[in-house]
Every structure is written in C-alpha cells, then in structure tokens.
Design a protein around this motif. Structure first.
Motif, PDB file in Angstrom:
ATOM      1  N   MET A   1      -6.633  -3.262  -4.610  1.00  0.00           N
ATOM      2  CA  MET A   1      -7.518  -2.558  -3.696  1.00  0.00           C
ATOM      3  C   MET A   1      -6.734  -2.249  -2.411  1.00  0.00           C
ATOM      4  N   SER A   2      -6.841  -1.030  -1.947  1.00  0.00           N
ATOM      5  CA  SER A   2      -6.109  -0.641  -0.742  1.00  0.00           C
ATOM      6  C   SER A   2      -6.834  -1.136   0.500  1.00  0.00           C
ATOM      7  N   ARG A   3      -6.048  -1.357   1.538  1.00  0.00           N
ATOM      8  CA  ARG A   3      -6.631  -1.799   2.799  1.00  0.00           C
ATOM      9  C   ARG A   3      -6.872  -0.589   3.691  1.00  0.00           C
ATOM     10  N   THR A   4      -7.790  -0.733   4.601  1.00  0.00           N
ATOM     11  CA  THR A   4      -8.144   0.333   5.524  1.00  0.00           C
ATOM     12  C   THR A   4      -7.770  -0.090   6.932  1.00  0.00           C
ATOM     13  N   VAL A   5      -7.250   0.864   7.696  1.00  0.00           N
ATOM     14  CA  VAL A   5      -6.928   0.620   9.103  1.00  0.00           C
ATOM     15  C   VAL A   5      -7.554   1.741   9.933  1.00  0.00           C
TER      16      VAL A   5
ATOM     17  N   LYS B   1      -9.381   7.515  13.082  1.00  0.00           N
ATOM     18  CA  LYS B   1     -10.428   7.238  12.089  1.00  0.00           C
ATOM     19  C   LYS B   1      -9.898   6.246  11.070  1.00  0.00           C
ATOM     20  N   ASP B   2     -10.812   5.669  10.301  1.00  0.00           N
ATOM     21  CA  ASP B   2     -10.436   4.714   9.262  1.00  0.00           C
ATOM     22  C   ASP B   2      -9.797   5.447   8.091  1.00  0.00           C
ATOM     23  N   LEU B   3      -8.598   5.014   7.738  1.00  0.00           N
ATOM     24  CA  LEU B   3      -7.860   5.602   6.617  1.00  0.00           C
ATOM     25  C   LEU B   3      -7.138   4.494   5.861  1.00  0.00           C
ATOM     26  N   GLU B   4      -6.619   4.833   4.692  1.00  0.00           N
ATOM     27  CA  GLU B   4      -5.874   3.873   3.892  1.00  0.00           C
ATOM     28  C   GLU B   4      -4.626   3.427   4.653  1.00  0.00           C
ATOM     29  N   GLY B   5      -4.390   2.107   4.659  1.00  0.00           N
ATOM     30  CA  GLY B   5      -3.241   1.544   5.355  1.00  0.00           C
ATOM     31  C   GLY B   5      -2.046   1.369   4.444  1.00  0.00           C
ATOM     32  N   LEU B   6      -0.945   0.964   5.035  1.00  0.00           N
ATOM     33  CA  LEU B   6       0.279   0.685   4.284  1.00  0.00           C
ATOM     34  C   LEU B   6       0.141  -0.628   3.524  1.00  0.00           C
ATOM     35  N   ASP B   7       0.951  -0.802   2.499  1.00  0.00           N
ATOM     36  CA  ASP B   7       0.927  -2.031   1.704  1.00  0.00           C
ATOM     37  C   ASP B   7       1.701  -3.160   2.370  1.00  0.00           C
ATOM     38  N   PHE B   8       2.655  -2.805   3.230  1.00  0.00           N
ATOM     39  CA  PHE B   8       3.474  -3.810   3.918  1.00  0.00           C
ATOM     40  C   PHE B   8       4.045  -3.181   5.181  1.00  0.00           C
ATOM     41  N   ALA B   9       4.508  -4.023   6.094  1.00  0.00           N
ATOM     42  CA  ALA B   9       5.115  -3.531   7.329  1.00  0.00           C
ATOM     43  C   ALA B   9       6.387  -2.762   6.981  1.00  0.00           C
TER      44      ALA B   9
ATOM     45  N   SER C   1      -2.003   4.725   9.550  1.00  0.00           N
ATOM     46  CA  SER C   1      -2.411   4.963   8.164  1.00  0.00           C
ATOM     47  C   SER C   1      -1.225   5.369   7.293  1.00  0.00           C
ATOM     48  N   ARG C   2      -1.428   5.234   5.998  1.00  0.00           N
ATOM     49  CA  ARG C   2      -0.417   5.675   5.037  1.00  0.00           C
ATOM     50  C   ARG C   2      -0.136   7.171   5.226  1.00  0.00           C
ATOM     51  N   GLN C   3      -1.184   7.956   5.439  1.00  0.00           N
ATOM     52  CA  GLN C   3      -1.028   9.401   5.636  1.00  0.00           C
ATOM     53  C   GLN C   3      -0.136   9.696   6.843  1.00  0.00           C
ATOM     54  N   ALA C   4      -0.404   9.055   7.976  1.00  0.00           N
ATOM     55  CA  ALA C   4       0.389   9.285   9.187  1.00  0.00           C
ATOM     56  C   ALA C   4       1.825   8.818   8.979  1.00  0.00           C
ATOM     57  N   TRP C   5       2.030   7.679   8.306  1.00  0.00           N
ATOM     58  CA  TRP C   5       3.378   7.175   8.070  1.00  0.00           C
ATOM     59  C   TRP C   5       4.169   8.147   7.187  1.00  0.00           C
ATOM     60  N   GLU C   6       3.533   8.652   6.125  1.00  0.00           N
ATOM     61  CA  GLU C   6       4.226   9.591   5.238  1.00  0.00           C
ATOM     62  C   GLU C   6       4.558  10.890   5.963  1.00  0.00           C
TER      63      GLU C   6
END
Length: 90
Positions: free
Chosen positions: A1-5, A12-20, A35-40
């Motif tokens: 299950m993905s985490r939300t940040v 806004k709340d979005l899917e987070g990264l799996d690790f630092a 969020s994963r989106q912003a990091w990518e």
C-alpha cells in the motif's frame, strides 16, 4: 500500500516516495513532504540541468547549485531551467 504525504510543491495529499532519496535531514524532509509526482518531475528537470549546464557531481559548487535549484523547485520559487530546451510536440 502506498503512503500519502501532503506535498509541499502541490499543496495537496499525493502518493509519497517509498524511501528517502538521499541520506540525512534533506532526504528525510523530501521523504516526508514531497510527493512521488513532484520528485519525478524534479528528476527530469535535474537531468536536463546537469546535461545542459555540463554540471559535474564531483564539483562541490555544482552540487551546491543543484541543491539550491532543488529547494527552489519544491518551494514553488523560480528555478533555473535548461536553456534552449523545446519540448516535443504531441
């Protein structure tokens, strides 16, 4: 299950990264607030900056510059973009 940040960039709340993505406080801050989106999206921008500006990650000044641009990107401040880049037409 993905985490939300609650993403600092998109506010806004979005899917987070799996690790630092890096060690230390900066990596933990990104893990908890980006969020994963912003990091990518940043990874894409970062790659273009490294290539276009011929940055070397062996050079401490280049790493410092890139870190400053990372902070600006995630804080919705103006950041350097690769000059001359034209996105492909769809």
């Amino acid at each position: 299950m993905s985490r939300t940040v609650f993403c600092r960039k998109y506010q806004k709340d979005l899917e987070g990264l799996d690790f630092a993505p890096m060690p230390g406080a900066k990596g933990q801050d990104i893990f908890e607030n980006i969020s994963r989106q912003a990091w990518e999206e940043w990874q894409h921008q970062q790659t273009m900056l490294i290539n276009e500006k011929h940055l070397s990650m062996m050079d401490p000044n280049h790493r410092k510059y890139l870190q400053a641009q990372t902070d600006r990107f995630f804080n919705n401040e103006p950041f350097d973009k690769a000059e001359g880049y034209v996105p492909p037409e769809k």
